[in-house]
Design a protein around this motif. Structure first.
Motif, short mmCIF file in Angstrom:
data_model
loop_
_atom_site.label_atom_id
_atom_site.label_comp_id
_atom_site.label_asym_id
_atom_site.label_seq_id
_atom_site.Cartn_x
_atom_site.Cartn_y
_atom_site.Cartn_z
N PHE A 37 -37.50 1.96 -44.11
CA PHE A 37 -36.36 2.19 -43.25
C PHE A 37 -36.89 2.67 -41.91
O PHE A 37 -38.04 3.06 -41.79
CB PHE A 37 -35.43 3.25 -43.86
N ARG A 38 -36.04 2.65 -40.91
CA ARG A 38 -36.46 3.14 -39.59
C ARG A 38 -35.31 3.84 -38.89
O ARG A 38 -34.15 3.59 -39.18
CB ARG A 38 -37.00 1.99 -38.72
N ARG A 39 -35.69 4.71 -37.97
CA ARG A 39 -34.69 5.42 -37.17
C ARG A 39 -35.20 5.50 -35.74
O ARG A 39 -36.26 6.08 -35.49
CB ARG A 39 -34.40 6.80 -37.72
N GLU A 44 -28.69 5.64 -35.86
CA GLU A 44 -28.68 5.91 -37.29
C GLU A 44 -29.86 5.24 -37.98
O GLU A 44 -30.45 4.29 -37.47
CB GLU A 44 -27.37 5.41 -37.91
N ARG A 45 -30.17 5.76 -39.16
CA ARG A 45 -31.21 5.16 -39.96
C ARG A 45 -30.83 3.72 -40.29
O ARG A 45 -29.67 3.42 -40.60
CB ARG A 45 -31.41 5.96 -41.24
N GLU A 46 -31.81 2.83 -40.26
CA GLU A 46 -31.56 1.41 -40.43
C GLU A 46 -32.48 0.86 -41.52
O GLU A 46 -33.64 1.23 -41.61
CB GLU A 46 -31.86 0.70 -39.09
N TYR A 94 -40.04 4.91 -42.10
CA TYR A 94 -40.14 5.72 -43.31
C TYR A 94 -40.28 4.84 -44.54
O TYR A 94 -39.57 3.84 -44.68
CB TYR A 94 -38.90 6.59 -43.48
N TRP A 112 -38.97 10.16 -50.13
CA TRP A 112 -39.21 9.70 -48.76
C TRP A 112 -40.53 10.26 -48.23
O TRP A 112 -40.92 11.39 -48.57
CB TRP A 112 -38.07 10.19 -47.84
#
Length: 121
Positions: A37-39, A44-46, A94, A112
């Motif tokens: 995931f990425r932010r 927002e987290r994507e 992440y 995480w």
């Protein structure tokens, strides 16, 4: 408990490539999905990509064809190969692991990592 440690982030120019790594340890039996995931700042987290226990892969439309997720079980490592990078890929990335009902359900991943920064300019 599962520990995740990411590495491989950095700064690259548009069109460049990076490979992120996520070394995992601990009791991973029963983990259904591992993913990335990425932010980005102020966003927002994507979702980015995920891989399930059967080896099937899943990608967000924004990275499909450019990113590849893979796993080396012998090295206990999850990878994200990122090609043709764009400025909009700039974010903290992440690694996550867990048993979500769907790979998109970030809130259902149990474990995480701390994240690794990717900057594309």
């Amino acid at each position: 408990h599962v520990q995740l440690v990411e590495s491989g982030g950095g700064s690259v120019q548009t069109g460049g490539s990076l490979r992120l790594s996520c070394v995992f340890s601990g009791y991973t039996n029963g983990i259904r999905f591992m993913g990335w995931f990425r932010r980005a700042p102020g966003k927002e987290r994507e979702k980015v990509a995920a891989l399930n226990s059967a080896g099937s892969t899943f990608y967000a439309d924004s990275v499909k064809g450019r990113f590849t997720i893979s796993r080396d079980s012998a090295k206990n490592t999850l990878y994200l190969q990122m090609n043709s990078l764009k400025p909009e890929d700039t974010a903290m990335y992440y690694c996550a692991a867990g048993t979500p009902s769907h790979w998109l359900r970030a809130d259902e991943y149990h474990y995480w990592g701390q994240g690794t920064q990717v900057t594309v300019s």
